[in-house]
Design an enzyme around this catalytic site. Structure first.
Site, PDB file in Angstrom:
ATOM      1  N   SER A  53      -0.796   0.108  -7.491  1.00 10.64           N
ATOM      2  CA  SER A  53      -1.108  -0.948  -8.452  1.00 10.64           C
ATOM      3  C   SER A  53      -2.570  -1.331  -8.360  1.00 10.64           C
ATOM      4  CB  SER A  53      -0.238  -2.180  -8.157  1.00 10.64           C
ATOM      5  OG  SER A  53      -0.701  -3.317  -8.854  1.00 10.64           O
ATOM      6  N   TYR A 105       2.922  -8.640  -2.974  1.00  7.39           N
ATOM      7  CA  TYR A 105       3.154  -7.451  -3.797  1.00  7.39           C
ATOM      8  C   TYR A 105       2.041  -6.435  -3.569  1.00  7.39           C
ATOM      9  CZ  TYR A 105       3.344  -4.450  -7.910  1.00  7.39           C
ATOM     10  OH  TYR A 105       3.382  -3.357  -8.749  1.00  7.39           O
TER      11      TYR A 105
END
Length: 335
Positions: A127, A152
């Site tokens: 990501s 995350y």
């Protein structure tokens, strides 16, 4: 080639599975159909995939190691694309253990299964959030990314590190892809485009963070899928020029690579909203709030390595992408 796509009922996994099937590759889709967002939306995606010849589905959780091992042993996958993960930057701040179970423990189970079943290439989703406190623009895979600002992001950085160890130790070819704000038809209901469209159509206010000064590298789903497919078909090899005295994070002495997949352009959130308003023919009611914990104010991808190695640069404009999303949204929700 025989593909396993984890997270196949998810946004990117659904589109990728359709593309691979259209290319003639058998695809096994894996998903646990969790309730982080609408299970019905996931089931509707899955219903489309089930109609395609060459598709099979396994409802499994990556944390269930015996079930994952059995699936790999039975199917003999040549390629694995790991897209299954607990998503959401803000959710990770309040529910960190969800990310440990799925994104760290589950991913390690995938690596172990690939190692023991002679998988030719593992492609996994990372990501843009891994760039964290890095303020060098555009973000480059050659940058250091040791300062994530959400759980995350930390889980995705962990994936990159663990995959590298497996690549180096066991010769497992691994490629990590850092996705930049993916959007498009069948998108996730917790993402800005979906939330804004729904609220505007229902005459409800939208929440605009960072007082409207947010900047994002929005990347259309078809460009993401094109990048994944091209990378998946290019098995990485060791970089003969890799130097431990000047270590390059994007490659290794093992068969390992990292790439950004982004549109390589900054879009102001205010302009993004204006394009949505234009397509809906309605103006949004806006509530401005400060930057939220875990969010970064701006992202933009350097995709030179992707272009050099697989000959592709995402280029779909937000005007085109948003129009296609809203057309899908109106049809799907009869709005």
């Amino acid at each position: 080639m025989k593909f396993l796509v984890t997270g196949a009922a998810g946004f990117i996994g659904f589109h990728l599975s359709r593309r691979l099937l259209a290319m003639g590759h058998p695809v096994t889709g894996l998903d646990n159909l969790n309730a982080y967002y609408s299970v019905e939306l996931k089931k509707d995606r899955l219903a489309i995939l089930r109609k395609e010849p060459g598709f099979s589905f396994a409802q499994l959780d990556l944390a269930d190691k015996p079930a994952i091992d059995a699936l790999f042993a039975a199917q003999g996958f040549t390629h694995v694309v790991n897209l299954a993960a607990q998503a959401g930057v803000r959710h990770s701040i309040t529910h960190p253990m969800d990310y440990v179970s799925s994104n760290i423990v589950g991913f390690t189970h995938v690596l172990e299964a690939c190692r023991h079943n002679q998988v030719a290439h593992l492609v996994f989703a990372s990501s843009s959030s891994v760039y964290g406190l890095n303020q060098t623009m555009p973000f480059s895979v050659h940058d250091n990314v040791d300062h994530p600002i959400s759980l995350y992001a930390a889980s995705k950085k962990s994936n990159e590190l663990t995959a590298h160890a497996y690549s180096y130790l066991y010769g497992l070819p691994c490629t990590g892809l850092r996705f930049f704000t993916v959007y498009g038809p069948w998108g996730r209901p917790d993402m800005a485009l979906f939330l804004f469209t729904k609220a505007i159509l229902e005459d409800k206010p939208i929440t605009v963070f960072n007082n409207g000064k947010m900047q994002r590298d929005f990347t259309y789903i078809d460009d993401i899928v094109e990048g994944i497919v091209r990378v998946a078909l290019r098995t990485p090899v060791a970089n003969p020029d890799w130097d431990g005295r000047n270590p390059d994070p994007s490659s290794s002495k093992g068969p390992y690579r990292l790439y950004n997949i982004g549109n390589n352009s900054i879009v102001e959130l205010q302009h993004y909203i204006e394009v949505i308003e234009k397509n809906l023919g309605k103006e949004a009611q806006k509530i401005y709030l400060p930057l939220q914990p875990g969010d970064v104010p701006a992202t933009v991808a350097n995709v030179d390595d992707l272009a050099r190695d697989v000959g592709f640069r995402p280029a779909t404009s937000i005007e085109t992408g948003i129009e296609r999303f809203i057309q899908w949204y109106r049809e799907y929700y009869r709005a």
